[in-house]
Design an enzyme around this catalytic site. Structure first.
Site, mmCIF file in Angstrom:
data_model
loop_
_atom_site.group_PDB
_atom_site.id
_atom_site.type_symbol
_atom_site.label_atom_id
_atom_site.label_comp_id
_atom_site.label_asym_id
_atom_site.label_seq_id
_atom_site.Cartn_x
_atom_site.Cartn_y
_atom_site.Cartn_z
ATOM 1 N N ALA A 11 -11.827 5.240 -2.699
ATOM 2 C CA ALA A 11 -12.113 4.994 -4.124
ATOM 3 C C ALA A 11 -11.380 3.756 -4.644
ATOM 4 C CB ALA A 11 -11.731 6.219 -4.948
ATOM 5 N N ASP A 69 -13.006 -4.675 6.918
ATOM 6 C CA ASP A 69 -11.884 -4.147 7.682
ATOM 7 C C ASP A 69 -10.697 -5.053 7.401
ATOM 8 O OD1 ASP A 69 -11.151 -1.965 9.338
ATOM 9 O OD2 ASP A 69 -10.813 -3.359 10.980
ATOM 10 N N ASP A 152 0.928 -2.009 -0.040
ATOM 11 C CA ASP A 152 1.179 -2.779 -1.273
ATOM 12 C C ASP A 152 2.645 -2.777 -1.713
ATOM 13 O OD1 ASP A 152 -1.350 -3.774 -1.576
ATOM 14 O OD2 ASP A 152 -2.000 -2.317 -3.070
HETATM 15 P P1 IMP Z 1 -9.142 -0.846 5.867
HETATM 16 O O1 IMP Z 1 -9.651 -1.369 7.137
HETATM 17 O O2 IMP Z 1 -9.537 -1.708 4.698
HETATM 18 O O3 IMP Z 1 -9.411 0.600 5.635
HETATM 19 O O4 IMP Z 1 -7.576 -0.998 5.876
HETATM 20 C C1 IMP Z 1 -6.801 -0.466 6.914
HETATM 21 C C2 IMP Z 1 -5.422 -0.174 6.394
HETATM 22 O O5 IMP Z 1 -4.811 -1.390 5.960
HETATM 23 C C3 IMP Z 1 -5.368 0.755 5.184
HETATM 24 O O6 IMP Z 1 -5.293 2.104 5.565
HETATM 25 C C4 IMP Z 1 -4.096 0.327 4.517
HETATM 26 O O7 IMP Z 1 -2.993 0.927 5.126
HETATM 27 C C5 IMP Z 1 -4.056 -1.150 4.805
HETATM 28 N N1 IMP Z 1 -4.626 -1.924 3.694
HETATM 29 C C6 IMP Z 1 -5.887 -2.390 3.567
HETATM 30 N N2 IMP Z 1 -6.043 -3.054 2.425
HETATM 31 C C7 IMP Z 1 -4.844 -3.019 1.809
HETATM 32 C C8 IMP Z 1 -4.379 -3.546 0.564
HETATM 33 O O8 IMP Z 1 -5.081 -4.178 -0.227
HETATM 34 N N3 IMP Z 1 -3.084 -3.291 0.290
HETATM 35 C C9 IMP Z 1 -2.258 -2.604 1.109
HETATM 36 N N4 IMP Z 1 -2.653 -2.092 2.264
HETATM 37 C C10 IMP Z 1 -3.940 -2.298 2.607
#
Ligand code: IMP
Length: 191
Positions: A11, A69, A152
């Site tokens: 979300a 990703d 973050d």
């Molecule tokens: P995803 O591939 O976008 O689901 O990201 C993989 C993982 O990277 C997430 O579970 C977070 O731990 C981290 N992540 C992705 N985007 C962010 C962000 O904008 N801020 C902080 N952590 C992030």
């Protein structure tokens, strides 16, 4: 109003991306399109995973869609956690455990440079396009802030003295990896 499926059930990400896309686009979730299974992401790179997720949705719906990703790439850790960012400490998306492990693995390391990298795969009328966004920064010695998600609280972007978790969604979107990648996507979609 252009409808497009965003291959995520997160979300936070959905609202971040919707804010950048603006009113001309309506994002649909996989669930809204009847896809309740977990979307696989088993590839060894961000590009591979984004592409795999977008194709998974496209194969089942035949509709325009995109997937992203993201990885946090820490220079002193040879790019880790990288493609394993979500499951760094545990099998689930345990953000606090991930942050604790990252701080532990960086104990005694003075080179704190890191970057977030997002890759988006868009499938539009059956053709695939890739977009990338990056933000450079450093890993804090301890977490701060309560906004956002994931890493973050530990990520301080270059030129700032506060973490992403201390920024409003708008402020983060303006400079973030995902904000930059999504703006490239929007420019492309608007033509
Ligand atoms: P995803 O591939 O976008 O689901 O990201 C993989 C993982 O990277 C997430 O579970 C977070 O731990 C981290 N992540 C992705 N985007 C962010 C962000 O904008 N801020 C902080 N952590 C992030």
């Amino acid at each position: 109003m252009t409808e497009i499926i965003f291959a995520t059930n997160n979300a936070h990400k959905l609202s971040e991306v919707q804010a950048v896309l603006g009113e001309g686009f309506r994002l649909l979730t996989p669930r809204e399109c009847g896809i309740c299974e977990d979307i696989p992401e088993t590839q060894p790179s961000l590009e591979g995973n984004a592409s795999q997720k977008a194709h998974f949705i496209y194969d089942r719906t035949g509709r325009n869609c995109f997937a992203d990703d993201t990885g946090l790439e820490v220079y002193a850790l040879d790019g880790a956690p990288g493609v394993h960012s979500a499951r760094y400490a545990t099998d689930g998306h345990d953000f606090e455990a991930n942050n604790r492990l990252l701080l532990k693995n960086m104990e005694g390391i003075t080179d704190r440079r890191a970057r977030f990298r997002t890759v988006i795969s868009l499938i539009l009328d059956g053709r695939e396009y890739l977009f990338e966004g990056r933000v450079e920064g450093r890993i804090a010695e301890e977490p701060s802030g309560a906004e956002g998600f994931g890493y973050d609280p530990l990520f301080i972007p270059d030129g700032y003295s506060k973490s992403f978790a201390e920024m409003s969604a708008e402020e983060k979107n303006e400079i973030s990896h995902r904000g930059r990648a999504v703006r490239k996507l929007v420019e492309f979609l608007r033509g």
